[in-house]
Design a protein around this motif. Sequence first.
Motif, PDB file in Angstrom:
ATOM      1  N   UNK A  91       0.841  -1.208   0.000  1.00  0.00           N
ATOM      2  CA  UNK A  91       0.000   0.000   0.000  1.00  0.00           C
ATOM      3  C   UNK A  91       0.873   1.253   0.000  1.00  0.00           C
ATOM      4  N   UNK A  92       1.870   1.288   0.863  1.00  0.00           N
ATOM      5  CA  UNK A  92       2.758   2.453   0.928  1.00  0.00           C
ATOM      6  C   UNK A  92       3.485   2.634  -0.399  1.00  0.00           C
ATOM      7  N   UNK A  93       3.931   1.538  -1.015  1.00  0.00           N
ATOM      8  CA  UNK A  93       4.629   1.619  -2.299  1.00  0.00           C
ATOM      9  C   UNK A  93       3.704   2.070  -3.424  1.00  0.00           C
ATOM     10  N   UNK A  94       2.425   1.761  -3.326  1.00  0.00           N
ATOM     11  CA  UNK A  94       1.444   2.114  -4.351  1.00  0.00           C
ATOM     12  C   UNK A  94       1.103   3.604  -4.355  1.00  0.00           C
TER      13      UNK A  94
ATOM     14  N   UNK B 230      -2.245  13.231  -3.613  1.00  0.00           N
ATOM     15  CA  UNK B 230      -2.497  12.621  -2.305  1.00  0.00           C
ATOM     16  C   UNK B 230      -3.822  13.083  -1.706  1.00  0.00           C
ATOM     17  N   UNK B 231      -4.270  14.278  -2.058  1.00  0.00           N
ATOM     18  CA  UNK B 231      -5.533  14.798  -1.521  1.00  0.00           C
ATOM     19  C   UNK B 231      -6.743  14.015  -2.006  1.00  0.00           C
ATOM     20  N   UNK B 232      -6.592  13.274  -3.089  1.00  0.00           N
ATOM     21  CA  UNK B 232      -7.723  12.518  -3.625  1.00  0.00           C
ATOM     22  C   UNK B 232      -7.708  11.052  -3.200  1.00  0.00           C
ATOM     23  N   UNK B 233      -6.759  10.676  -2.341  1.00  0.00           N
ATOM     24  CA  UNK B 233      -6.605   9.283  -1.910  1.00  0.00           C
ATOM     25  C   UNK B 233      -6.915   9.170  -0.426  1.00  0.00           C
ATOM     26  N   UNK B 234      -7.641   8.112  -0.077  1.00  0.00           N
ATOM     27  CA  UNK B 234      -7.881   7.766   1.326  1.00  0.00           C
ATOM     28  C   UNK B 234      -7.569   6.289   1.502  1.00  0.00           C
ATOM     29  N   UNK B 235      -6.729   5.986   2.473  1.00  0.00           N
ATOM     30  CA  UNK B 235      -6.400   4.601   2.798  1.00  0.00           C
ATOM     31  C   UNK B 235      -7.285   4.157   3.950  1.00  0.00           C
ATOM     32  N   UNK B 236      -7.866   2.975   3.800  1.00  0.00           N
ATOM     33  CA  UNK B 236      -8.738   2.404   4.820  1.00  0.00           C
ATOM     34  C   UNK B 236      -7.966   1.339   5.580  1.00  0.00           C
TER      35      UNK B 236
ATOM     36  N   UNK C 264       2.467   5.565   8.477  1.00  0.00           N
ATOM     37  CA  UNK C 264       3.221   5.667   7.219  1.00  0.00           C
ATOM     38  C   UNK C 264       2.436   6.417   6.158  1.00  0.00           C
ATOM     39  N   UNK C 265       1.146   6.138   6.084  1.00  0.00           N
ATOM     40  CA  UNK C 265       0.273   6.775   5.095  1.00  0.00           C
ATOM     41  C   UNK C 265       0.154   8.275   5.375  1.00  0.00           C
TER      42      UNK C 265
ATOM     43  N   UNK D 264      -4.781  10.766   3.532  1.00  0.00           N
ATOM     44  CA  UNK D 264      -5.792  10.627   4.579  1.00  0.00           C
ATOM     45  C   UNK D 264      -6.012   9.157   4.911  1.00  0.00           C
ATOM     46  N   UNK D 265      -6.313   8.897   6.178  1.00  0.00           N
ATOM     47  CA  UNK D 265      -6.630   7.542   6.643  1.00  0.00           C
ATOM     48  C   UNK D 265      -8.035   7.542   7.208  1.00  0.00           C
ATOM     49  N   UNK D 266      -8.788   6.509   6.891  1.00  0.00           N
ATOM     50  CA  UNK D 266     -10.093   6.292   7.515  1.00  0.00           C
ATOM     51  C   UNK D 266     -10.050   4.920   8.167  1.00  0.00           C
TER      52      UNK D 266
END
Length: 129
Positions: A80-83, A90-96, A105-106, A112-114
């Motif tokens: 995930x971090x490598x992706x 980055x503003x359009x990405x959220x990691x769940x 790390x994210x 953003x993390x949810x």
Amino acid sequence: MHWVVDGMNLIGSRPDGWWRDRAGARRRLVGQLATLVGPDAEVTVVFDGRPRPGEEAEANAAGVTARFAPGGPNAADHAIVALLPSLGDADSVTVVTSDAALADSVRRAGVTVEGVKAFRGRLPDDDRR
């Protein structure tokens, strides 16, 4: 919006017997995630381990990009971090995830993390518990 989902972290957040049929649990999650896919929303799910034959193609057919990260503990976290850099803004990405180390790390990458508990509210109910 691009959701990047820590698949096994999300699946494992609900003790519904998923461990008896990992492939079935992944398939159900992909089906739920597909409901979020739309003109302005993409979903990528990253699972630890190797896929069963045809599993990636099934996910893609549902509109969800599935990635698998063989390689032991935390393989999906590293994937995930490598992706993230390849996903653009980055503003359009959220990691769940609810994995604290991955979330740290994210966030350091400006993403953003949810948490999985909050994210589950976005998914349709799964009556097969």
